[in-house]
Design a protein around this motif. Structure first.
Motif, short mmCIF file in Angstrom:
data_model
loop_
_atom_site.label_atom_id
_atom_site.label_comp_id
_atom_site.label_asym_id
_atom_site.label_seq_id
_atom_site.Cartn_x
_atom_site.Cartn_y
_atom_site.Cartn_z
N VAL A 1 40.33 -24.10 80.64
CA VAL A 1 40.67 -23.47 81.92
C VAL A 1 42.10 -23.89 82.25
O VAL A 1 42.37 -25.07 82.46
N GLY A 2 43.03 -22.95 82.29
CA GLY A 2 44.41 -23.25 82.62
C GLY A 2 45.18 -23.85 81.46
O GLY A 2 44.62 -24.17 80.40
N ALA A 3 46.49 -23.98 81.65
CA ALA A 3 47.38 -24.55 80.65
C ALA A 3 47.62 -26.03 80.93
O ALA A 3 47.35 -26.51 82.03
N LEU A 4 48.15 -26.73 79.94
CA LEU A 4 48.51 -28.13 80.12
C LEU A 4 49.86 -28.39 79.47
O LEU A 4 50.28 -27.69 78.54
N ASN A 5 50.54 -29.41 79.97
CA ASN A 5 51.75 -29.93 79.36
C ASN A 5 51.42 -31.25 78.68
O ASN A 5 50.73 -32.10 79.25
N VAL A 6 51.93 -31.45 77.46
CA VAL A 6 51.66 -32.69 76.75
C VAL A 6 52.96 -33.19 76.11
O VAL A 6 53.79 -32.40 75.65
N ARG A 7 53.14 -34.51 76.11
CA ARG A 7 54.27 -35.10 75.40
C ARG A 7 53.85 -36.45 74.83
O ARG A 7 52.94 -37.11 75.34
N ILE A 8 54.57 -36.85 73.78
CA ILE A 8 54.30 -38.10 73.09
C ILE A 8 55.50 -39.01 73.27
O ILE A 8 56.64 -38.61 72.99
N ASP A 9 55.26 -40.24 73.74
CA ASP A 9 56.32 -41.25 73.88
C ASP A 9 57.54 -40.72 74.63
O ASP A 9 58.69 -40.85 74.17
N ALA A 10 57.29 -40.10 75.78
CA ALA A 10 58.34 -39.63 76.68
C ALA A 10 59.27 -38.61 76.02
O ALA A 10 60.43 -38.45 76.42
N GLY A 11 58.76 -37.87 75.03
CA GLY A 11 59.53 -36.79 74.43
C GLY A 11 59.50 -35.54 75.29
O GLY A 11 59.17 -35.59 76.48
N GLU A 12 59.84 -34.41 74.70
CA GLU A 12 59.82 -33.15 75.43
C GLU A 12 58.38 -32.71 75.67
O GLU A 12 57.52 -32.85 74.80
N TYR A 13 58.12 -32.15 76.86
CA TYR A 13 56.80 -31.59 77.14
C TYR A 13 56.61 -30.30 76.33
O TYR A 13 57.54 -29.50 76.16
N ILE A 14 55.40 -30.10 75.84
CA ILE A 14 55.00 -28.88 75.16
C ILE A 14 53.86 -28.25 75.94
O ILE A 14 52.89 -28.94 76.30
N LEU A 15 53.96 -26.96 76.23
CA LEU A 15 52.93 -26.25 76.99
C LEU A 15 51.89 -25.67 76.04
O LEU A 15 52.23 -25.00 75.07
N ALA A 16 50.62 -25.94 76.33
CA ALA A 16 49.50 -25.35 75.58
C ALA A 16 48.60 -24.62 76.55
O ALA A 16 48.23 -25.16 77.59
N ASP A 17 48.26 -23.38 76.23
CA ASP A 17 47.50 -22.52 77.14
C ASP A 17 46.15 -22.20 76.51
O ASP A 17 45.90 -22.50 75.33
N VAL A 18 45.29 -21.55 77.29
CA VAL A 18 44.01 -21.07 76.76
C VAL A 18 44.30 -20.14 75.59
O VAL A 18 45.21 -19.30 75.64
N GLY A 19 43.54 -20.29 74.51
CA GLY A 19 43.80 -19.52 73.31
C GLY A 19 44.76 -20.21 72.36
O GLY A 19 45.17 -19.63 71.35
N GLU A 20 45.10 -21.46 72.65
CA GLU A 20 45.96 -22.26 71.79
C GLU A 20 45.32 -23.63 71.58
O GLU A 20 44.85 -24.25 72.53
N ALA A 21 45.33 -24.09 70.35
CA ALA A 21 44.89 -25.44 70.03
C ALA A 21 46.13 -26.25 69.65
O ALA A 21 46.83 -25.89 68.70
N PHE A 22 46.40 -27.31 70.39
CA PHE A 22 47.57 -28.14 70.13
C PHE A 22 47.16 -29.38 69.37
O PHE A 22 46.26 -30.11 69.79
N THR A 23 47.81 -29.62 68.25
CA THR A 23 47.55 -30.81 67.44
C THR A 23 48.79 -31.69 67.42
O THR A 23 49.90 -31.20 67.17
N ALA A 24 48.62 -32.97 67.69
CA ALA A 24 49.74 -33.91 67.69
C ALA A 24 49.42 -35.08 66.77
O ALA A 24 48.33 -35.64 66.81
N ALA A 25 50.40 -35.43 65.93
CA ALA A 25 50.32 -36.64 65.14
C ALA A 25 50.84 -37.79 65.98
O ALA A 25 51.97 -37.76 66.44
N VAL A 26 50.00 -38.79 66.21
CA VAL A 26 50.31 -39.85 67.17
C VAL A 26 50.28 -41.20 66.46
O VAL A 26 49.20 -41.72 66.16
N PRO A 27 51.44 -41.80 66.19
CA PRO A 27 51.45 -43.11 65.55
C PRO A 27 50.86 -44.20 66.45
O PRO A 27 50.80 -44.04 67.68
N LYS A 28 50.44 -45.27 65.85
CA LYS A 28 49.89 -46.42 66.57
C LYS A 28 50.84 -46.88 67.66
O LYS A 28 52.06 -46.88 67.50
#
Length: 234
Positions: free
Chosen positions: A75-102
């Motif tokens: 429901v709705g879109a989200l913004n996601v970022r890793i380690d204070a990087g640029e935000y990426i917008l992901a909306d319904v109908g999109e699956a966002f995958t992020a590689a996240v180091p320890k």
């Protein structure tokens, strides 16, 4: 034979829950202050959260080991970022995958002024140094009914996970076949009801299966949505 598969059902109303006045997260597995002996991780699938976030708020998560995370807006879109990087917008109908180091910090933000958002957080651990690129997969369930649509990126495949999602009409059938017969399979029903490997699942129920070469399923309601995730057990 499917009748001999080992399985564990996670009923929607028995999930753990973390809650504040600005968010609520239901946990299939142990998370935060929630712990139950029967809710330990399933192979390398460490977290499976069903999260609702209030407008203009940010949820902060920490990766305690090398991880791949998939975010699936419902429901709705989200913004996601890793380690204070640029935000990426992901909306319904999109699956966002992020590689996240320890030791990385993952921030998930609600960009709306007055709307709640709801999304799935799916976390897998991966071998040290085995981190691939991040990105989005777009999918259209309404125009591709009664089939499973792959959501995998290289980051997920390298972690031994190949997720698929599908929307099915009533009595629609299918089979999910893991790439590796030694893998486990985790099933989650987003909407409606299904019979999966001879087990009845309703909305937001989960099912873990192992020692299984394929998983058959049938939708018991119209516009029923189901998610499959292949899981490394060792």
């Amino acid at each position: 034979m499917l009748s001999k598969t080992k399985a564990m059902i996670y009923l929607a109303d028995q999930r753990g829950c973390s809650q504040e006045d600005w968010f609520r997260s239901f946990h299939i597995f142990n998370a935060g202050k929630y712990f139950h002996e029967s809710r330990r991780p399933f192979g390398n699938l460490k977290a499976f959260n069903d999260t609702t976030l209030k407008s203009e708020h940010t949820l902060v998560r920490y990766a305690r080991e090398d991880t791949v995370i998939m975010l699936l807006p419902m429901v709705g879109a989200l913004n996601v970022r890793i380690d204070a990087g640029e935000y990426i917008l992901a909306d319904v109908g999109e699956a966002f995958t992020a590689a996240v180091p320890k030791d990385s910090v993952v921030e998930i933000a609600n960009p709306y002024e007055d709307e709640l958002i709801n999304f799935l957080e799916i976390w897998y651990t991966v071998p040290s140094g085995n981190i691939a690129a991040s990105g989005k997969v777009l999918f259209d369930l309404d125009n591709r009914k009664d089939i499973l649509v792959p959501l995998a990126l290289d980051a997920q495949l390298s972690s031994g996970a190949s997720p698929c999602i599908g929307k099915f009409n009533g009595r629609g059938e299918g089979i999910f076949t893991p790439a590796d017969s030694n893998s486990g399979v985790f099933v989650f029903v987003l909407e409606g009801a299904f019979e999966v490997a001879n087990r009845l699942l309703h909305a937001r129920d989960g099912l873990a299966l192992w020692e299984v070469e394929e998983v058959d399923f049938e939708a018991l309601s119209n516009n029923a949505i189901i998610l499959f995730v292949e899981v490394k057990l060792t």
